[in-house]
Design a protein around this motif. Structure first.
Motif, PDB file in Angstrom:
ATOM      1  N   MET A 201      44.726  47.164  32.303  1.00  0.00           N
ATOM      2  CA  MET A 201      45.524  46.303  32.671  1.00  0.00           C
ATOM      3  C   MET A 201      43.948  44.540  32.175  1.00  0.00           C
ATOM      4  N   ASP A 202      44.081  44.477  31.677  1.00  0.00           N
ATOM      5  CA  ASP A 202      42.616  43.625  31.497  1.00  0.00           C
ATOM      6  C   ASP A 202      43.028  41.723  31.367  1.00  0.00           C
ATOM      7  N   LEU A 203      42.206  41.206  32.238  1.00  0.00           N
ATOM      8  CA  LEU A 203      42.413  40.323  32.953  1.00  0.00           C
ATOM      9  C   LEU A 203      41.463  39.503  33.613  1.00  0.00           C
ATOM     10  N   SER A 204      41.099  38.428  33.473  1.00  0.00           N
ATOM     11  CA  SER A 204      39.481  37.434  32.735  1.00  0.00           C
ATOM     12  C   SER A 204      39.898  36.191  33.719  1.00  0.00           C
ATOM     13  N   SER A 205      38.438  36.679  34.831  1.00  0.00           N
ATOM     14  CA  SER A 205      38.827  34.368  35.665  1.00  0.00           C
ATOM     15  C   SER A 205      37.844  34.170  35.254  1.00  0.00           C
ATOM     16  N   ARG A 206      37.768  32.579  35.823  1.00  0.00           N
ATOM     17  CA  ARG A 206      36.382  31.642  35.185  1.00  0.00           C
ATOM     18  C   ARG A 206      36.485  30.523  36.441  1.00  0.00           C
ATOM     19  N   VAL A 207      36.182  29.696  36.784  1.00  0.00           N
ATOM     20  CA  VAL A 207      36.589  28.826  37.946  1.00  0.00           C
ATOM     21  C   VAL A 207      35.770  27.843  37.401  1.00  0.00           C
ATOM     22  N   VAL A 208      37.106  25.902  36.422  1.00  0.00           N
ATOM     23  CA  VAL A 208      36.435  25.353  37.107  1.00  0.00           C
ATOM     24  C   VAL A 208      37.088  24.700  38.111  1.00  0.00           C
ATOM     25  N   GLY A 209      36.185  23.389  38.670  1.00  0.00           N
ATOM     26  CA  GLY A 209      36.459  22.435  39.776  1.00  0.00           C
ATOM     27  C   GLY A 209      36.867  23.365  40.850  1.00  0.00           C
ATOM     28  N   ASP A 210      38.118  23.099  41.186  1.00  0.00           N
ATOM     29  CA  ASP A 210      38.046  23.791  42.426  1.00  0.00           C
ATOM     30  C   ASP A 210      40.074  24.648  42.206  1.00  0.00           C
ATOM     31  N   LEU A 211      39.679  24.919  40.716  1.00  0.00           N
ATOM     32  CA  LEU A 211      40.943  25.910  39.873  1.00  0.00           C
ATOM     33  C   LEU A 211      39.986  27.620  39.633  1.00  0.00           C
ATOM     34  N   LEU A 212      40.639  28.005  40.128  1.00  0.00           N
ATOM     35  CA  LEU A 212      40.651  29.666  39.128  1.00  0.00           C
ATOM     36  C   LEU A 212      41.412  29.866  38.376  1.00  0.00           C
ATOM     37  N   ILE A 213      41.394  29.748  36.780  1.00  0.00           N
ATOM     38  CA  ILE A 213      42.099  29.545  35.688  1.00  0.00           C
ATOM     39  C   ILE A 213      41.710  31.778  35.643  1.00  0.00           C
ATOM     40  N   VAL A 214      42.948  32.714  35.511  1.00  0.00           N
ATOM     41  CA  VAL A 214      43.228  33.678  34.739  1.00  0.00           C
ATOM     42  C   VAL A 214      44.068  34.290  34.106  1.00  0.00           C
ATOM     43  N   SER A 215      42.887  34.619  33.156  1.00  0.00           N
ATOM     44  CA  SER A 215      43.513  34.662  31.279  1.00  0.00           C
ATOM     45  C   SER A 215      43.761  36.483  31.432  1.00  0.00           C
ATOM     46  N   VAL A 216      45.081  36.061  30.905  1.00  0.00           N
ATOM     47  CA  VAL A 216      45.991  38.281  30.941  1.00  0.00           C
ATOM     48  C   VAL A 216      45.793  38.293  29.505  1.00  0.00           C
ATOM     49  N   ASN A 217      45.018  39.316  29.492  1.00  0.00           N
ATOM     50  CA  ASN A 217      44.515  39.035  27.656  1.00  0.00           C
ATOM     51  C   ASN A 217      44.869  40.482  27.608  1.00  0.00           C
ATOM     52  N   GLU A 218      46.179  40.671  27.493  1.00  0.00           N
ATOM     53  CA  GLU A 218      47.237  41.357  27.334  1.00  0.00           C
ATOM     54  C   GLU A 218      48.175  40.616  26.726  1.00  0.00           C
ATOM     55  N   PRO A 219      48.406  41.871  25.362  1.00  0.00           N
ATOM     56  CA  PRO A 219      49.795  40.943  25.116  1.00  0.00           C
ATOM     57  C   PRO A 219      51.261  40.923  25.191  1.00  0.00           C
ATOM     58  N   ARG A 220      51.749  41.909  26.794  1.00  0.00           N
ATOM     59  CA  ARG A 220      52.723  42.623  27.325  1.00  0.00           C
ATOM     60  C   ARG A 220      52.237  42.867  28.615  1.00  0.00           C
ATOM     61  N   ILE A 221      53.183  42.252  29.604  1.00  0.00           N
ATOM     62  CA  ILE A 221      53.561  42.443  30.772  1.00  0.00           C
ATOM     63  C   ILE A 221      55.082  42.624  30.514  1.00  0.00           C
ATOM     64  N   ASP A 222      55.066  44.173  31.170  1.00  0.00           N
ATOM     65  CA  ASP A 222      56.104  44.867  31.373  1.00  0.00           C
ATOM     66  C   ASP A 222      56.070  45.896  32.646  1.00  0.00           C
ATOM     67  N   ALA A 223      57.355  46.589  32.430  1.00  0.00           N
ATOM     68  CA  ALA A 223      57.342  47.645  33.515  1.00  0.00           C
ATOM     69  C   ALA A 223      56.229  48.944  33.549  1.00  0.00           C
ATOM     70  N   SER A 224      55.488  49.005  32.009  1.00  0.00           N
ATOM     71  CA  SER A 224      54.717  50.267  32.380  1.00  0.00           C
ATOM     72  C   SER A 224      53.391  49.913  33.134  1.00  0.00           C
ATOM     73  N   VAL A 225      53.374  48.349  33.013  1.00  0.00           N
ATOM     74  CA  VAL A 225      51.908  47.664  33.695  1.00  0.00           C
ATOM     75  C   VAL A 225      52.025  46.684  35.039  1.00  0.00           C
ATOM     76  N   ALA A 226      52.932  46.513  35.656  1.00  0.00           N
ATOM     77  CA  ALA A 226      53.693  45.487  36.558  1.00  0.00           C
ATOM     78  C   ALA A 226      52.668  45.806  37.821  1.00  0.00           C
ATOM     79  N   ILE A 227      52.646  46.967  38.405  1.00  0.00           N
ATOM     80  CA  ILE A 227      51.579  47.553  39.632  1.00  0.00           C
ATOM     81  C   ILE A 227      50.753  47.073  39.177  1.00  0.00           C
ATOM     82  N   GLN A 228      49.768  48.011  37.828  1.00  0.00           N
ATOM     83  CA  GLN A 228      48.203  47.421  37.749  1.00  0.00           C
ATOM     84  C   GLN A 228      48.570  45.680  37.115  1.00  0.00           C
ATOM     85  N   PHE A 229      49.153  44.953  37.127  1.00  0.00           N
ATOM     86  CA  PHE A 229      49.038  43.758  36.785  1.00  0.00           C
ATOM     87  C   PHE A 229      49.163  43.045  38.305  1.00  0.00           C
TER      88      PHE A 229
END
Lengths: 109, 144
Positions: free
Chosen positions: A1-29
């Motif tokens: 499960m490929d996630l990346s994040s960056r901080v802008v001001g006081d906001l953390l922006i987390v990007s999901v670098n995957e096409p699907r969030i489904d039952a096969s990756v829910a726990i990893q997510f």
């Protein structure tokens, strides 16, 4: 499960670098979200622009990720494509999360 | 153009979450190849995903010989779908009611599951379930 994040001001922006969030990756997510948000001080925006399919397990994992942040940190969502938006609307989870059309809108909120 | 018989899309999969993902991706490819990529595919994928995940998590739980067979026919602006599996029967032999979990609650009490059948019931119609020769047979129709 490929996630990346960056901080802008006081906001953390987390990007999901995957096409699907489904039952096969829910726990990893959920686990990867915990890692990405481990040291947050403010709010989190989850950028779903690369996600074109989510099932109810994926939806549950996003709810779980929101809960594990603790009540002092908000989890907002942005850049939902049509199919992802449909799942949030049908389950009425669109009334639980603040949903923005773009990362900029989330930053400006 | 004309009245040629439509060929159904059929596939078999094993009872695992990864097999479900692979099957849904295959369905996308095949519908795109048939020029049907825009025929309500998003909703079909949502419904099939929920149906197949439920089969994996319940009917085929703990099984190593679980098998699911899916048939999707696109005809007359409809998807007619049949899902068969060799797992245990539905509780009481009936489909779950699919009542949507309440989200008007506190953050701590927000539901993290239970949405599957409510999504299916909102998006599909003519849902029919029967037990046939030790197989579950679920059929439904969607706009397409």
């Amino acid at each position: 499960m490929d996630l990346s994040s960056r901080v802008v001001g006081d906001l953390l922006i987390v990007s999901v670098n995957e096409p699907r969030i489904d039952a096969s990756v829910a726990i990893q997510f959920k686990d990867r979200m915990r890692e990405e948000t481990d040291a947050i001080t403010g709010h989190v925006a989850l950028d779903l622009s690369q996600v074109d399919f989510i099932d109810s397990s994926g939806l549950g994992a996003i709810v779980a990720a929101m809960k594990q942040l603790g009540s002092e940190h908000r989890l907002d969502l942005c850049c939902l494509n049509e199919n992802v938006d449909k799942v949030f609307r049908l389950t009425r989870m669109d009334t639980v999360f603040r949903i923005f059309a773009s990362v900029d809108d989330a930053l400006a909120a | 153009m004309g009245t040629h018989a439509k060929t159904p899309i059929q596939f078999e999969l094993q009872g695992t979450p990864h097999a479900v993902r692979a099957a849904l991706l295959q369905l996308r490819e095949e519908t795109y190849a048939n020029g049907e990529a825009l025929a309500n595919m998003g909703s079909l994928e949502i419904v099939l995903g929920e149906v197949l995940n439920n089969v994996v998590e319940h009917a085929l739980a703990g099984r190593v010989d679980g098998l699911i067979v899916v048939r999707c026919l696109h005809e007359s602006s409809e998807w007619r779908v049949i899902v068969r599996d060799n797992g245990i029967h539905m509780p009481n032999g009936k489909l779950p009611p699919g009542v949507a979990p309440d989200v008007d609650t506190t953050r701590e009490n927000l539901p993290e599951g239970g949405f599957g059948w409510s999504l299916v019931r909102m998006l599909a119609r003519d849902l029919h379930y029967e037990r046939s020769a030790d197989w579950n047979v679920l059929s439904f129709t969607m706009d397409g």
